[in-house]
Design a protein around this motif. Structure first.
Motif, PDB file in Angstrom:
ATOM      1  N   ILE A  10      31.762  29.946   8.394  1.00 49.19           N
ATOM      2  CA  ILE A  10      31.412  31.010   7.452  1.00 49.19           C
ATOM      3  C   ILE A  10      30.058  31.574   7.878  1.00 49.19           C
ATOM      4  CG2 ILE A  10      30.418  29.400   5.743  1.00 49.19           C
ATOM      5  CD1 ILE A  10      31.452  31.333   3.565  1.00 49.19           C
ATOM      6  N   LEU A  11      29.950  32.900   7.811  1.00 48.04           N
ATOM      7  CA  LEU A  11      28.752  33.583   8.314  1.00 48.04           C
ATOM      8  C   LEU A  11      28.299  34.594   7.267  1.00 48.04           C
ATOM      9  CD1 LEU A  11      26.807  34.668  10.509  1.00 48.04           C
ATOM     10  CD2 LEU A  11      28.768  35.737  11.590  1.00 48.04           C
ATOM     11  N   LEU A  33      36.399  33.104  11.789  1.00 47.37           N
ATOM     12  CA  LEU A  33      35.221  33.482  11.007  1.00 47.37           C
ATOM     13  C   LEU A  33      35.548  34.052   9.637  1.00 47.37           C
ATOM     14  CD1 LEU A  33      33.312  35.337  13.855  1.00 47.37           C
ATOM     15  CD2 LEU A  33      32.912  33.014  13.033  1.00 47.37           C
ATOM     16  N   LEU A  34      34.841  33.544   8.624  1.00 48.16           N
ATOM     17  CA  LEU A  34      34.823  34.206   7.318  1.00 48.16           C
ATOM     18  C   LEU A  34      33.479  34.905   7.231  1.00 48.16           C
ATOM     19  CD1 LEU A  34      34.062  34.369   4.116  1.00 48.16           C
ATOM     20  CD2 LEU A  34      36.434  34.754   4.781  1.00 48.16           C
ATOM     21  N   LEU A  35      33.506  36.228   7.258  1.00 49.54           N
ATOM     22  CA  LEU A  35      32.281  37.028   7.241  1.00 49.54           C
ATOM     23  C   LEU A  35      31.975  37.431   5.806  1.00 49.54           C
ATOM     24  CD1 LEU A  35      32.990  39.351  10.310  1.00 49.54           C
ATOM     25  CD2 LEU A  35      32.000  37.054  10.268  1.00 49.54           C
ATOM     26  N   VAL A  73      33.464  30.665   0.216  1.00 49.36           N
ATOM     27  CA  VAL A  73      33.794  29.379   0.843  1.00 49.36           C
ATOM     28  C   VAL A  73      35.277  29.062   0.621  1.00 49.36           C
ATOM     29  CG1 VAL A  73      33.355  26.885   0.760  1.00 49.36           C
ATOM     30  CG2 VAL A  73      31.427  28.494   0.759  1.00 49.36           C
ATOM     31  N   ASP A  74      35.766  29.321  -0.595  1.00 49.07           N
ATOM     32  CA  ASP A  74      37.199  29.096  -0.890  1.00 49.07           C
ATOM     33  C   ASP A  74      38.085  29.934   0.018  1.00 49.07           C
ATOM     34  OD1 ASP A  74      36.884  27.219  -2.782  1.00 49.07           O
ATOM     35  OD2 ASP A  74      37.216  28.544  -4.507  1.00 49.07           O
ATOM     36  N   GLY A  85      31.662  24.735   9.849  1.00 52.29           N
ATOM     37  CA  GLY A  85      30.273  25.125  10.055  1.00 52.29           C
ATOM     38  C   GLY A  85      29.921  26.388   9.318  1.00 52.29           C
ATOM     39  N   ALA A  86      28.630  26.700   9.320  1.00 48.38           N
ATOM     40  CA  ALA A  86      28.135  27.889   8.632  1.00 48.38           C
ATOM     41  C   ALA A  86      26.890  28.406   9.328  1.00 48.38           C
ATOM     42  CB  ALA A  86      27.811  27.554   7.179  1.00 48.38           C
TER      43      ALA A  86
END
Ligand SMILES: NC(=O)c1ccc[n+]([C@@H]2O[C@H](COP(=O)([O-])OP(=O)(O)OC[C@H]3O[C@@H](n4cnc5c(N)ncnc54)[C@H](O)[C@@H]3O)[C@@H](O)[C@H]2O)c1
Length: 254
Positions: A10-11, A33-35, A73-74, A85-86
């Motif tokens: 997550i970014l 990636l979760l942006l 985050v979910d 990671g983040a």
């Protein structure tokens, strides 16, 4: 380059500057990636990565809202099946004023994003990483001003010292669980945060003074900070936790 194939990251702050460069570097390293960003321009960053064959989703997120952070985050978990990671890049600057003149609203706004937002992110990211049980790595973007101070930047300096505190506290709490937590400490980097501040006219002579304040004689480039973040996220940094990695062209040294 370090590889992050199969990792879900997550970014935050992914729409611009250091975060956007980090999104591109993490995609190149093979991560999904979760942006997350307040600015809907993050959608275009995700689209660009997806059309280049990568895996990226965007969620409009205000990191100063714990509910928003929990939702982001979910979404990483439901979209990609886990979290490893983040990279917490979201942050805002401050109007230049001496400490006794700081407006309490400005203080709350800067601390709300840079410090409370970092707390919400690290807390929810840790929970998701721990739930998967495979360890992970969190990188918080602080600043060289997280260890020193420049004049008239009180709320920002305080918030970034706080980010270092969050990083160290979380690092010692979760080292045995295999979760590393580190901070990157950039010097002045050529991003919209800096160019927009200069454009207000409130920072006369700032650019030349800042170049001179960096022993390398120039500002940093976003991809130079992204490289430090990718390294800390990777297994190449497996014995590094609670660290403050200065990527600042020597700014903090003299
Ligand atoms: N540029 C520098 O000189 C410099 C130096 C040291 C540290 N930093 C830090 O690096 C990080 C990235 O800064 P940058 O220079 O790339 O700035 P930037 O303004 O280009 O990018 C910051 C991003 O954070 C996002 N953001 C702001 N508030 C948010 C919120 N409440 N919720 C979610 N997203 C939010 C913005 O929309 C933007 O996309 C920040 O934490 C900043 O403090 C920057």
């Amino acid at each position: 380059m370090e590889r992050l194939d199969g990792k879900v990251i997550i970014l935050t702050g992914a729409a611009s500057g250091i975060g956007k460069a980090t999104a591109q570097s993490l995609h190149a390293a093979g991560a999904a990636l979760l942006l997350a960003d307040l600015d809907p321009a993050g959608e275009a960053v995700a689209d660009q990565i997806s059309s280049a064959g990568g895996r990226a989703r965007f969620l409009r997120t205000d990191v100063s809202s714990e509910d928003d952070v929990a939702r982001a985050v979910d979404l990483a978990l439901t979209s990609f099946g886990g979290l490893h990671g983040a990279a917490n890049c979201a942050g805002i600057g401050t109007a230049p004023v001496p400490f006794a003149e700081i407006d309490s609203g400005d203080w709350d706004r800067v601390l709300g994003v840079n410090l409370n937002g970092m707390y919400y992110c690290v807390k929810h990211e840790l929970r998701a990483i721990l739930a998967a049980g495979a360890g992970g790595s969190i990188v918080n973007v602080a600043s060289a001003l997280g260890a020193t101070a420049s004049p008239n930047m009180g709320p920002y300096v305080a918030s970034k010292h706080g980010v270092v505190g969050i990083t160290r506290a979380a690092a010692v709490d979760y080292a045995r669980a295999g979760v590393r937590v580190n901070a990157v400490m950039p010097g002045i980097v050529d991003t919209p945060m800096v160019s927009n501040a200069i454009a207000t006219g409130a920072y006369e002579g700032f650019l030349e003074a800042m170049k001179a304040a960096h022993p390398v004689g120039r500002l940093g480039r976003p991809e130079e900070i992204a490289a430090a973040i990718v390294w800390l996220l990777s297994d190449a940094a497996s014995f590094v936790t609670g660290a403050t990695l200065f990527a600042d062209g020597g700014f903090s040294v003299p």
